[in-house]
Enzyme design. Structure first.
Site, PDB file in Angstrom:
ATOM      1  N   CYS A 161       0.771  -1.208  -0.121  1.00 53.60           N
ATOM      2  CA  CYS A 161       0.081  -0.010  -0.002  1.00 53.60           C
ATOM      3  C   CYS A 161       0.835   1.442  -0.067  1.00 53.60           C
ATOM      4  O   CYS A 161       0.664   2.257  -0.692  1.00 53.60           O
ATOM      5  CB  CYS A 161      -0.838   0.036   1.125  1.00 53.60           C
ATOM      6  SG  CYS A 161      -1.886  -1.742   1.414  1.00 53.60           S
ATOM      7  N   ARG A 171       7.178 -10.840   5.756  1.00 56.18           N
ATOM      8  CA  ARG A 171       6.504 -10.737   7.232  1.00 56.18           C
ATOM      9  C   ARG A 171       6.971 -11.622   8.047  1.00 56.18           C
ATOM     10  O   ARG A 171       7.109 -12.890   7.682  1.00 56.18           O
ATOM     11  CB  ARG A 171       4.954 -10.714   7.192  1.00 56.18           C
ATOM     12  CG  ARG A 171       4.102  -9.803   6.467  1.00 56.18           C
ATOM     13  CD  ARG A 171       2.775  -9.829   6.411  1.00 56.18           C
ATOM     14  NE  ARG A 171       1.842  -8.917   5.633  1.00 56.18           N
ATOM     15  CZ  ARG A 171       0.804  -8.769   5.359  1.00 56.18           C
ATOM     16  NH1 ARG A 171      -0.124  -9.606   6.277  1.00 56.18           N
ATOM     17  NH2 ARG A 171       0.299  -8.135   4.606  1.00 56.18           N
ATOM     18  N   GLN A 209       1.523 -11.023  -2.946  1.00 60.39           N
ATOM     19  CA  GLN A 209       0.158 -10.387  -2.687  1.00 60.39           C
ATOM     20  C   GLN A 209      -0.247  -9.517  -3.886  1.00 60.39           C
ATOM     21  O   GLN A 209       0.427  -8.869  -4.482  1.00 60.39           O
ATOM     22  CB  GLN A 209       0.033  -9.190  -1.621  1.00 60.39           C
ATOM     23  CG  GLN A 209      -1.295  -9.200  -0.888  1.00 60.39           C
ATOM     24  CD  GLN A 209      -1.366  -8.550   0.546  1.00 60.39           C
ATOM     25  OE1 GLN A 209      -0.343  -7.709   0.703  1.00 60.39           O
ATOM     26  NE2 GLN A 209      -2.037  -8.920   1.343  1.00 60.39           N
ATOM     27  N   ASP A 232      -2.269  -7.597  -5.014  1.00 61.12           N
ATOM     28  CA  ASP A 232      -3.027  -6.105  -4.534  1.00 61.12           C
ATOM     29  C   ASP A 232      -3.691  -5.407  -5.500  1.00 61.12           C
ATOM     30  O   ASP A 232      -3.278  -5.337  -6.723  1.00 61.12           O
ATOM     31  CB  ASP A 232      -1.735  -5.264  -3.816  1.00 61.12           C
ATOM     32  CG  ASP A 232      -2.225  -5.332  -2.254  1.00 61.12           C
ATOM     33  OD1 ASP A 232      -3.244  -5.269  -1.832  1.00 61.12           O
ATOM     34  OD2 ASP A 232      -1.094  -5.387  -1.705  1.00 61.12           O
ATOM     35  N   HIS A 278      -5.137  -1.259  -5.705  1.00 63.94           N
ATOM     36  CA  HIS A 278      -5.730   0.054  -5.049  1.00 63.94           C
ATOM     37  C   HIS A 278      -6.485   0.922  -6.034  1.00 63.94           C
ATOM     38  O   HIS A 278      -6.116   1.059  -7.197  1.00 63.94           O
ATOM     39  CB  HIS A 278      -4.542   0.884  -4.484  1.00 63.94           C
ATOM     40  CG  HIS A 278      -3.697  -0.024  -3.568  1.00 63.94           C
ATOM     41  ND1 HIS A 278      -2.397  -0.211  -3.592  1.00 63.94           N
ATOM     42  CD2 HIS A 278      -4.036  -0.227  -2.277  1.00 63.94           C
ATOM     43  CE1 HIS A 278      -2.029  -1.130  -2.733  1.00 63.94           C
ATOM     44  NE2 HIS A 278      -2.952  -0.968  -1.810  1.00 63.94           N
ATOM     45  N   LYS A 306     -15.009  -3.365   5.840  1.00 71.32           N
ATOM     46  CA  LYS A 306     -14.340  -4.205   4.722  1.00 71.32           C
ATOM     47  C   LYS A 306     -15.382  -5.150   4.451  1.00 71.32           C
ATOM     48  O   LYS A 306     -16.418  -5.674   5.251  1.00 71.32           O
ATOM     49  CB  LYS A 306     -12.900  -4.746   5.080  1.00 71.32           C
ATOM     50  CG  LYS A 306     -12.998  -5.473   6.340  1.00 71.32           C
ATOM     51  CD  LYS A 306     -11.555  -6.256   6.726  1.00 71.32           C
ATOM     52  CE  LYS A 306     -11.809  -6.879   7.816  1.00 71.32           C
ATOM     53  NZ  LYS A 306     -10.631  -7.940   8.073  1.00 71.32           N
ATOM     54  N   HIS A 337      -8.662  -0.949  -0.842  1.00 72.51           N
ATOM     55  CA  HIS A 337      -7.572  -1.824  -0.982  1.00 72.51           C
ATOM     56  C   HIS A 337      -8.337  -3.144  -1.417  1.00 72.51           C
ATOM     57  O   HIS A 337      -9.402  -3.475  -0.604  1.00 72.51           O
ATOM     58  CB  HIS A 337      -6.888  -2.140   0.415  1.00 72.51           C
ATOM     59  CG  HIS A 337      -6.253  -0.931   1.151  1.00 72.51           C
ATOM     60  ND1 HIS A 337      -5.045  -0.885   1.114  1.00 72.51           N
ATOM     61  CD2 HIS A 337      -6.899   0.078   1.802  1.00 72.51           C
ATOM     62  CE1 HIS A 337      -4.724   0.425   1.907  1.00 72.51           C
ATOM     63  NE2 HIS A 337      -5.744   0.913   2.063  1.00 72.51           N
TER      64      HIS A 337
END
Length: 584
Positions: A279, A308, A326, A328, A330, A409, A455
């Site tokens: 992000c 992570r 990921q 992702d 946006h 979410k 997201h």
């Protein structure tokens, strides 16, 4: 609780039943092994467990003895009675159980300290429980595992043994459940990943999976599909750096709130962190050039490798790793565009999950106690999420207070072929990061405005999703996704050249084909191709060579003969439509 609620369809009854089973387990242990100390024994999503401090290991033989004793306790139909004690009396009563003493001491001064008694056994517990051990069907109890567990989840505290169990009101329900567990073991992606040559995990890199050649074919095919879908839905793709400086992570809030999960280093006396999520980099890309309202909505996707720090004990195949890709995206938009954009994302999710035959439930997670931003904005965003889902004719459940700190979410819980659920997709509204990064667009009025953003991930992570679909399909991937789609099997050396011609024709048509030239018997070659879950085997003998045909055998054993051109045409149809069923 009404009589018609005394079934496992009622979650409260199911959990009460399993909680009672945990006490029966503890009672059985104390009868057989009085020296064992009790910790805690709750119900969980799939059964129950009890944490125990024992001077010996609970071997399979000992577990069988405990299970037999549990069945006796059920037959004894012991009444469960609740009572309370003042703190001093409670401590005196539990003086030989150090873990219970600690729990009592940690209770607030005004706390009610309650116990449940069944026969000679009493446990510290808030309840609730069934009224008798006779309510539990002894022949439908199974102790399933025993693992190490830290007291209170603290790795610096005592290591206990956690006995897991499951129970049902009827034995045939237990048998069905155990059969499903055995099937799940057969489908375990770690086992299949090794057998099918997809990926491996090595001690040199715990939590860092190695993808093998066939696994890379599967992975790249999945990513190609991801890109094709996103292009159709109006996304552009970016790539942001894997490592960014401390200032960025302080600005995003990760340095203060997520630092223990991040890998850090120092470059030129400046702190850097390897990104745990994409992000903040995406914010910088948006901010790198001015935007007008005419640019919005702006849909930006990224297949970003993130890292992570996970505890060693939490690592599990591809499901819990320390680095993953990921998928992702946006979406930057105006408040007025929010509902339509949510619908567009749900439509994309629906298409992708349908391709894999994964049904799903949608969960709306609302404002948590620890949140940022104006409650009016939260209310508007939450109601917009609900309305978008409803207007698409889909239902949802509410998960009260479980939204992210920056916005509500939608979570998508996928059900696989065994009925297990996986949380993969999520759509999160964010009113805070655009504020933190001072993102702007010029409105139709010529003034500067703050965009709102979504997201979202559809697969969750490429690695984890590969694990999910490996188990869902039991390694027998649909033909479009299979690492090897066709295996040509020459019956004799006389047809070896014809097999090569067939393989070349298939490769030229864009398919993944191989020839098995080994001097093994045909039956052996077929069994091995089946064990590798290859969708189609082409048996090529003198007759096929003479007629320019192929004898097609699918992995279920169905056979048919056809001209090679017809097979290629049929295969092209199956792959292009991403059918989950073989069309031969």
């Amino acid at each position: 609780m009404a009589d018609n609620q005394y079934t496992f369809e009622n979650e409260q009854y199911r959990k009460t039943y399993w909680h009672t089973c945990s006490h029966i387990l503890a009672q059985a242990v104390k009868r057989l092994y009085p020296e064992v100390k009790l910790a805690i024994g709750p119900s969980i999503d799939n059964g129950f467990y009890y944490d125990l401090d024992s001077p010996f290991a609970f071997t399979p033989e000992i577990m069988e003895k405990i299970e037999a004793e549990m069945r006796k306790i059920c037959k004894e139909k012991l009444k469960l009675e609740r009572y309370e004690l003042p703190r001093a009396e409670a401590l005196e009563f539990m003086k030989d159980e150090p873990y219970k003493v600690e729990l009592i001491n940690d209770l607030p001064e005004d706390a009610v300290i309650s116990f449940y008694k069944q026969g000679e056994f009493t446990d510290l517990c808030a309840g609730p429980h069934l009224d008798s051990t006779g309510r539990v069907k002894g022949n439908a109890i199974k102790l399933t595992a025993c693992n190490a567990a830290y007291w209170r989840g603290d790795s610096n505290r005592e290591t206990l043994q956690r006995i897991y169990g499951i129970a049902f009101p009827k034995k045939d329900e237990l048998d069905e459940y155990l059969a499903k567990i055995e099937e799940a073991k057969r489908r375990d992606h770690r086992k299949l990943g090794k057998e099918l040559g997809l990926f491996t995990l090595m001690e040199e890199g715990p939590g860092f999976p190695f993808f093998l050649p066939k696994g890379m074919v599967l992975r790249n095919t999945l990513i190609d599909y991801w890109r094709e879908v996103h292009k159709r839905y109006g996304y552009v793709e970016i790539s942001t750096p894997m490592m960014l400086n401390r200032g960025l992570w302080e600005r995003s809030g990760h340095w203060d709130h997520y630092k223990e999960n991040m890998y850090t280093t120092v470059i030129d006396d400046v702190d850097f962190a390897i990104k745990p999520m994409n992000c903040p980099g995406g914010m910088l890309v948006y901010k790198s050039e001015p935007h007008s309202y005419r640019d919005l909505p702006l849909r930006v996707g990224e297949l970003g490798l993130v890292h992570r720090h996970e505890l060693s004990g939490a690592l599990h195949g591809l499901f819990r790793v320390r680095c993953f890709t990921q998928d992702d995206a946006h979406i930057f938009m105006t408040w007025d565009q929010m509902k339509d954009e949510i619908k567009n994302v749900v439509k994309l999710f629906d298409e992708v999950y349908s391709v894999f035959g994964l049904e799903y439930e949608i969960e709306v997670s609302t404002m948590p106690e620890d949140h940022m931003g104006d409650e009016k904005d939260w209310d508007f965003a939450t109601e917009t999420l609900k309305a978008a889902v409803s207007e698409m004719g889909k239902s949802y459940v509410i998960n009260e207070g479980d939204g992210a700190f920056y916005g509500p979410k939608l979570d998508f819980h996928l059900a696989d072929s065994l009925g297990r659920t996986w949380q993969c997709g999520t759509i999160q509204l964010d009113m805070q990061l655009p504020e933190r990064f001072e993102l702007e667009y010029t409105g139709a009025d010529g003034e500067k405005h703050r965009p709102v953003m979504i997201h979202r991930v559809v697969l969750g992570s490429i690695e984890r999703f590969i694990g999910v679909i490996t188990e869902h399909f039991a390694g027998a991937f649909p033909t479009w996704l299979a690492p090897v789609q066709v295996k040509a099997l020459p019956v004799t050396d006389r047809t070896a050249a014809y097999a090569d011609e067939v393989e070349k024709a298939l490769t030229a048509a864009g398919f993944r084909a191989e020839v098995d030239h080994r001097s093994e018997k045909l039956g052996y070659k077929i069994r091995e191709a089946q064990s590798q879950k290859v969708p189609y085997m082409l048996v090529l003998g003198d007759k096929e060579q003479e007629n320019g045909t192929v004898s097609v055998r699918d992995r279920k054993g169905k056979t048919t003969t056809m001209p090679l051109d017809e097979f290629i045409s049929t295969l092209r149809e199956e792959v292009s439509t991403k059918s989950r069923e073989e069309l031969i």
